[in-house]
Design a protein around this motif. Sequence first.
Motif, mmCIF file in Angstrom:
data_model
loop_
_atom_site.group_PDB
_atom_site.id
_atom_site.type_symbol
_atom_site.label_atom_id
_atom_site.label_comp_id
_atom_site.label_asym_id
_atom_site.label_seq_id
_atom_site.Cartn_x
_atom_site.Cartn_y
_atom_site.Cartn_z
ATOM 1 N N ASN A 186 0.811 -1.215 0.000
ATOM 2 C CA ASN A 186 0.000 0.000 0.000
ATOM 3 C C ASN A 186 0.847 1.269 0.000
ATOM 4 N N TYR A 205 0.452 2.620 -3.291
ATOM 5 C CA TYR A 205 -0.761 3.423 -3.497
ATOM 6 C C TYR A 205 -0.561 4.846 -2.978
ATOM 7 N N LEU A 206 0.119 4.947 -1.846
ATOM 8 C CA LEU A 206 0.402 6.266 -1.289
ATOM 9 C C LEU A 206 1.236 7.062 -2.281
ATOM 10 N N PHE A 207 2.233 6.391 -2.833
ATOM 11 C CA PHE A 207 3.090 6.998 -3.842
ATOM 12 C C PHE A 207 2.253 7.499 -5.017
ATOM 13 N N SER A 240 -0.926 8.205 -5.098
ATOM 14 C CA SER A 240 -1.850 9.280 -4.759
ATOM 15 C C SER A 240 -1.102 10.605 -4.610
ATOM 16 N N LEU A 241 0.138 10.543 -4.102
ATOM 17 C CA LEU A 241 0.916 11.773 -3.999
ATOM 18 C C LEU A 241 1.324 12.265 -5.386
ATOM 19 N N TRP A 288 -3.047 3.652 4.458
ATOM 20 C CA TRP A 288 -4.273 3.683 3.648
ATOM 21 C C TRP A 288 -4.999 5.003 3.804
ATOM 22 N N LEU A 340 -3.732 7.838 4.611
ATOM 23 C CA LEU A 340 -2.972 8.913 3.980
ATOM 24 C C LEU A 340 -3.146 8.932 2.457
ATOM 25 N N THR A 341 -3.512 7.782 1.870
ATOM 26 C CA THR A 341 -3.688 7.794 0.418
ATOM 27 C C THR A 341 -4.882 8.654 0.003
ATOM 28 N N ASN A 399 -5.590 11.743 -0.024
ATOM 29 C CA ASN A 399 -5.106 13.109 0.196
ATOM 30 C C ASN A 399 -5.594 14.069 -0.876
#
Lengths: 281, 280
Positions: free
Chosen positions: A198, A201-203, A205-206, B44, B46-47, B49
Amino acid sequence: MTATAANEIRPRRAGPAALLRRYAGLFRVQLAMSALTAMQYRADFVVKGLIAILWMGVTLVPVLVVFGVRKSVAGWSFPESLVVVAWFTLLRAVLEGAVSPSLTAVVEHVRHGTLDFVLLKPADAQFLVSTAKIEPWHLVDVVGALALFAYAFGKIGRWPSLLNLGTGVAFLGLAIIILYSIWILVVSASFWVIKVDNLSYLFGSLFDAARWPITVFRGALRVVFTFVFPIALLTTYPAMALLGRLDLKTALAALGGGLAFAAIARRVWRRALALYTSASS
Amino acid sequence: MSLDAVPARPGFTSELGRVAKAFPTLLRVGVSEVVAYRAEFLVWILTTNMPLVMLAIWHAVAADGPVGHFDQRAFTTYYLGVLAVRLLTSNWVVWQLSMEIRDGTLSAKLLRPIHPIYALAADHLSAVPMRALVISPAVAILAYVGWDRLLRHDGALALVFVASLVGAWLLIFFTMILMGALAFFVESALGIFELWLGVHAILSGYLVPLEALPHWAGAAANVLPFRFMLGFPVEALVGLLSRHDALWALAAQWGYVAFFGAAAVGVWRVGVRHFSAYGG
């Protein structure tokens, strides 16, 4: 088994030219394998192409809405922002088409312990895992990005000079290196904390924030997006380069910073690999 | 496998009773799972955003005067509302379900004496309290900044808001079960869901307030289900809806809940008969 052991099985050192030829050949084989795999699932191919087109539209909607109410935002006019969006689309194609799929596979390998099979092969492990899987339907995004560039510069009415174009291409290379390096860092983290799928996924979304010029962000967000997660380097500076708004000093500093970043990522990967002890076998 | 393995089919009421008895345990298991994987849980969260990024952008846009009747303050409350409602109602059933169908782990769950849809619901409901805790600072800021318009200081509207949150959760849950269950029939169920997500991003009010869309798109958003998953509760919360409009929207939302609930159960029933587990 450990990584160092795998490295020792490598064939005798050859000259740089021979090495380059060998890796070019390997790259061709890996590419052909990916293309064959992708072509096995033709229906999927069409759906994925449609998705790519849809997301291009989704990317554009907020930009259209924002510039529907204002002529310029934070110093960027509508066509100038489209240049940023085009860069974003192009880089997303590279990221989702060539970088993410391979490196997601590494995380799986680490979790299942099948990375052993990669390490045993007589070639550089980072090279092998980074070229393992390429998703060709993201070419749709590349075409879309080029269309956006053409439309934006047509609207501005002034095409980039050869020098600007050259800087732009250099920045494209740099951006790919940075994206790849960040990804390698994320994957390296998977050697320490196994469950990082995940983080990817953070990557992603940023990275989505990179569709906007960096100047719309203020305060802490601006600092984060310039230095920590450098989306300014990924899309804003390249767009400025194409538009002829970037001065030489900033360009050189950005290039230097990007290359240093890549070198660090490579070192971290080597360290992480040395830590790897197989999970299952 | 087929459903024959399940013991003689019990009546619906006795099934509900069994579910009610098992639910507290299922929720407890879910909560302790969240606590065990807390780092992953935070990543999760934090995604999500995008609302904050959009907030930054609209702030820059509204710096020299309001957009429509949205000034900087209205944008702040709107996007914090989006963040809160989104985090409270979203889940990842579709990925879980399509994966379990494809790799065959669903067959083990079919053998349990409780229907997998209830188990999934418990699993995802148990994440809600922790999520509420994490986003409470954002909600506090929202309440402080937008106090004068918050729920229009109307008790009835507050009730509608709570009902709309429940409705949004159910609507998202059922649509996801529906799309996930498509994996019984087609390979690219997740692809279909991704198309759905793309439309959702625009027509739910997630990226931009629906008011800011062109007129025809706003009109489409009013009849399609997407607004009722996110935009409607947010609009009620930040005081963009009158009591009358909110009640109508609530009726439409629960209509969609009933429709997608029936569709999800229907597709599931047909699909599970189709299902021949691979591994298990």
